[in-house]
Design an enzyme around this catalytic site. Structure first.
Site, PDB file in Angstrom:
ATOM      1  N   ASN A 291      -1.003  11.705  -2.798  1.00 22.23           N
ATOM      2  CA  ASN A 291      -2.336  11.521  -2.200  1.00 22.23           C
ATOM      3  C   ASN A 291      -3.045  12.820  -1.804  1.00 22.23           C
ATOM      4  O   ASN A 291      -4.247  12.945  -2.024  1.00 22.23           O
ATOM      5  CB  ASN A 291      -2.244  10.562  -1.008  1.00 22.23           C
ATOM      6  CG  ASN A 291      -1.890   9.160  -1.466  1.00 22.23           C
ATOM      7  OD1 ASN A 291      -2.347   8.708  -2.507  1.00 22.23           O
ATOM      8  ND2 ASN A 291      -1.048   8.472  -0.708  1.00 22.23           N
TER       9      ASN A 291
ATOM     10  N   ILE B  54       0.864  -1.186   0.000  1.00 22.14           N
ATOM     11  CA  ILE B  54       0.000   0.000   0.000  1.00 22.14           C
ATOM     12  C   ILE B  54       0.901   1.237   0.000  1.00 22.14           C
ATOM     13  O   ILE B  54       2.116   1.124   0.127  1.00 22.14           O
ATOM     14  CB  ILE B  54      -0.977   0.004   1.199  1.00 22.14           C
ATOM     15  CG1 ILE B  54      -0.220   0.121   2.528  1.00 22.14           C
ATOM     16  CG2 ILE B  54      -1.844  -1.242   1.199  1.00 22.14           C
ATOM     17  CD1 ILE B  54      -1.132   0.435   3.708  1.00 22.14           C
ATOM     18  N   CYS B  55       0.299   2.412  -0.144  1.00 22.97           N
ATOM     19  CA  CYS B  55       1.102   3.625  -0.201  1.00 22.97           C
ATOM     20  C   CYS B  55       1.692   3.932   1.186  1.00 22.97           C
ATOM     21  O   CYS B  55       1.088   3.547   2.176  1.00 22.97           O
ATOM     22  CB  CYS B  55       0.276   4.804  -0.708  1.00 22.97           C
ATOM     23  SG  CYS B  55      -0.919   5.421   0.466  1.00 22.97           S
ATOM     24  N   PRO B  56       2.831   4.540   1.269  1.00 20.04           N
ATOM     25  CA  PRO B  56       3.566   5.165   0.157  1.00 20.04           C
ATOM     26  C   PRO B  56       4.509   4.198  -0.559  1.00 20.04           C
ATOM     27  O   PRO B  56       5.196   4.601  -1.482  1.00 20.04           O
ATOM     28  CB  PRO B  56       4.360   6.265   0.847  1.00 20.04           C
ATOM     29  CG  PRO B  56       4.696   5.679   2.176  1.00 20.04           C
ATOM     30  CD  PRO B  56       3.483   4.840   2.564  1.00 20.04           C
TER      31      PRO B  56
END
Lengths: 86, 191
Positions: B67, A19-21
């Protein structure tokens, strides 16, 4: 090395499960190890990665060739590393 | 000192909060001044503002994490819909100044969160460790007009310097007077 729609893929990075980052961090690191003009295919299964991986690579001047859904929860992002002469 | 700043001083003192309360405003104005020299994660700018009191005007080019561009209305998603995004289009995110802010961010520890939950009459929290300060805290609070807690994400903890006991609570500015009223009631009871 493989080909996709006539484009030679120089490296494949499978980051399913990330998942991010780390989705875009690992993509950037993979691209850093490649030569200018080479093409990286990133495989992800985390939907936001289809937005944040292309965006973060694009912001550094790389060319996003395609973002394609290839499975129920799987996407392939194809990107060409930036190069002054490309 | 404005009434808002007086109220925030009261809250800070009651919480024994050493960091600054960080205001966030989303604006449609393209502001050219006050941008940082280098790009960073949104959560880094928030922490920096909490620690130093610095204020930042931020747009798409200032973020190294993509994001917040989506969560805070600076950009539309291209490929998939993204949870927790402000769907109105904005051009600048102002981080720091509390006056005219939409959302206030508290960088707090668990005890301070407990005190804030008492002041706020309870907090209903949903978090999953992604798009944390930008989405779970700022965007959700902005959209739903209620306090929103995040226990942060790897971006915040691994890249933006948040310590293990730090978390972020977003509170709509309009709730501040009621928080102060509750603090005064608690003080009258000897707390």
């Amino acid at each position: 090395m493989s080909e996709k729609s006539g484009i030679k893929i120089d490296k494949v990075l499978d980051i399913k499960g990330e998942i991010c980052p780390y989705t875009f961090v690992k993509s950037k690191l993979a691209l850093e190890e490649m030569e200018e003009g080479e093409v990286l295919k990133v495989i992800v299964d985390y939907p936001p990665a289809t937005e944040n991986v292309p965006r973060s690579l694009e912001k550094e001047g790389n060319e996003i060739i395609s973002v394609e859904k290839v499975g129920e929860k799987m996407w392939e992002i194809v990107v060409r590393k930036k190069g002054d002469n490309i | 000192m404005t009434k808002l700043k007086e109220d925030l001083k009261t809250i800070k003192e009651y919480l024994k909060l050493n960091s600054q309360i960080v205001g966030v405003k989303l604006t449609k104005e393209d502001i050219s001044e006050g941008h940082p020299k280098e790009g960073q994660f949104y959560c880094w700018f928030v922490r920096q503002s909490a620690i130093s009191g610095e204020a930042f005007n931020l747009n798409e080019k200032d973020f190294t994490c993509p994001n917040p561009e989506l969560c805070l209305g600076l950009r539309e998603p291209k490929y998939v819909e993204v949870e927790l995004r402000v769907k109105e289009k904005f051009k600048t995110v102002q981080v720091g100044d509390v006056e005219n802010a939409d959302v206030l961010l508290f960088m707090i520890n668990p005890r301070q969160l407990m005190e804030l939950s008492i002041q706020l009459g309870g907090i209903t929290a949903t978090f999953k460790g992604e798009t944390a300060v930008c989405g779970e805290a700022t965007a959700r609070c902005y959209i739903e007009k209620r306090p929103s807690l995040t226990l942060l994400c790897h971006g915040a903890r691994d890249f933006s310097g948040y310590k293990d006991d730090e978390m972020v609570l977003a509170v709509p500015v309009f709730m501040v007077p009621d928080m102060v009223k509750r603090i005064n009631e608690l003080k009258a009871l000897g707390h």
